[in-house]
Design an enzyme around this catalytic site. Structure first.
Site, mmCIF file in Angstrom:
data_model
loop_
_atom_site.group_PDB
_atom_site.id
_atom_site.type_symbol
_atom_site.label_atom_id
_atom_site.label_comp_id
_atom_site.label_asym_id
_atom_site.label_seq_id
_atom_site.Cartn_x
_atom_site.Cartn_y
_atom_site.Cartn_z
ATOM 1 N N SER A 140 40.099 25.466 -14.407
ATOM 2 C CA SER A 140 39.009 24.891 -13.617
ATOM 3 C C SER A 140 37.727 25.685 -13.790
ATOM 4 O O SER A 140 37.754 26.920 -13.923
ATOM 5 C CB SER A 140 39.387 24.871 -12.136
ATOM 6 O OG SER A 140 38.288 24.502 -11.329
ATOM 7 N N TYR A 153 43.032 27.878 -4.449
ATOM 8 C CA TYR A 153 42.941 27.054 -5.657
ATOM 9 C C TYR A 153 42.377 27.867 -6.823
ATOM 10 O O TYR A 153 42.922 27.856 -7.934
ATOM 11 C CB TYR A 153 42.058 25.850 -5.363
ATOM 12 C CG TYR A 153 41.779 24.960 -6.558
ATOM 13 C CD1 TYR A 153 42.722 24.028 -6.985
ATOM 14 C CD2 TYR A 153 40.568 25.039 -7.249
ATOM 15 C CE1 TYR A 153 42.460 23.196 -8.073
ATOM 16 C CE2 TYR A 153 40.304 24.221 -8.330
ATOM 17 C CZ TYR A 153 41.254 23.293 -8.736
ATOM 18 O OH TYR A 153 40.992 22.493 -9.816
#
Length: 248
Positions: A140, A153
């Site tokens: 990400s 996350y």
């Protein structure tokens, strides 16, 4: 991809659906792991226009690691093994650091990281026997530090990058490559947590060198590239697909 079998977690989600259809159109069999019935129904419907016979949907709660292992082991035995593993499934709760409990942190790691470890453990023996394998971890752009309130996350995506390097080194002698793809800010369900979607969209375009939002085909093509036989000399790398927001 004719004759290849893909194990794809989070295959019915915002970035997963188009990639799954892309693989099916190229002749692959896709074991699509997801748990959202609505998204699974949409994937199954879309796949029927390509082929439904090579789409093997596996409903699984990936926070239950042993249940997940049992489910994909059954698919492994059914298909004869996996040629490509794509670790894409993820959850992304949002709140300030001090509001997260350790248990919530562990749940994110279990789904985003540990389930990927299980997937690779189940696929690896077959890949070694064939002398071929492609493992792709979906990281990400949030690792660049531009997003607050999603620390579990971000931590999980950092762990996937670390696993990419470790696995690439260890599995390379068997003809297995391991790479990561780091998507930018794509308009998926993850953006629903933003309180100002229009303002966020303007912010994204201002950061990117390419002045359009990314679309799922951008990710699907990158995944197809790293899954192919032609990329056997690329391993341990992270491919940024972000419109030039973050440049290495």
């Amino acid at each position: 991809m004719q004759g290849r079998t893909i194990l794809y977690t989070g295959a019915a989600g915002g970035l997963g659906l188009q990639t799954t259809l892309n693989f099916l159109s190229r002749g692959a069999t896709v074991v699509a792991v997801d748990h959202d019935d609505t998204k699974i129904a949409a994937l199954t419907s879309a796949a029927s226009a390509v082929t439904s016979g090579r789409l093997l949907v596996t409903r699984s709660d990936m926070s239950d690691l042993e249940g997940f292992r049992t489910a994909i082991r059954a698919r492994r035995e059914e298909t004869g093994g996996f040629d490509v593993v794509i670790n894409n499934a993820a959850i992304y709760p949002s709140k300030s650091f001090e509001e997260f409990t350790v248990e919530e942190h562990q749940t994110v790691q279990r789904i985003n990281v540990d389930a990927g470890i299980v997937a690779v453990q189940e696929a690896l023996p077959g890949m070694k026997a064939k002398g071929f394998g492609r493992i792709i971890n979906i990281a990400s752009i949030t690792l660049s530090g531009g997003w607050p309130n999603i620390y579990p996350y971000v931590a999980s995506k950092g762990a996937l990058i670390g696993l990419t390097h470790a696995w690439a080194r260890e599995f390379g002698p068997y003809g297995i490559t391991v790479n990561a793809i780091s998507p930018g800010a794509f308009p998926t369900d993850a953006e629903a947590i933003n309180p100002d979607p229009e303002g966020y969209n303007r912010h994204v375009l201002a950061q990117q060198a390419i002045k359009r939002r990314g679309h799922v085909g951008d990710i699907a093509n990158a995944i197809a590239f790293l899954s192919s036989e032609d990329t056997g000399f690329i391993t341990g790398q992270t491919l940024n697909v972000n419109g030039g927001w973050v440049m290495d």
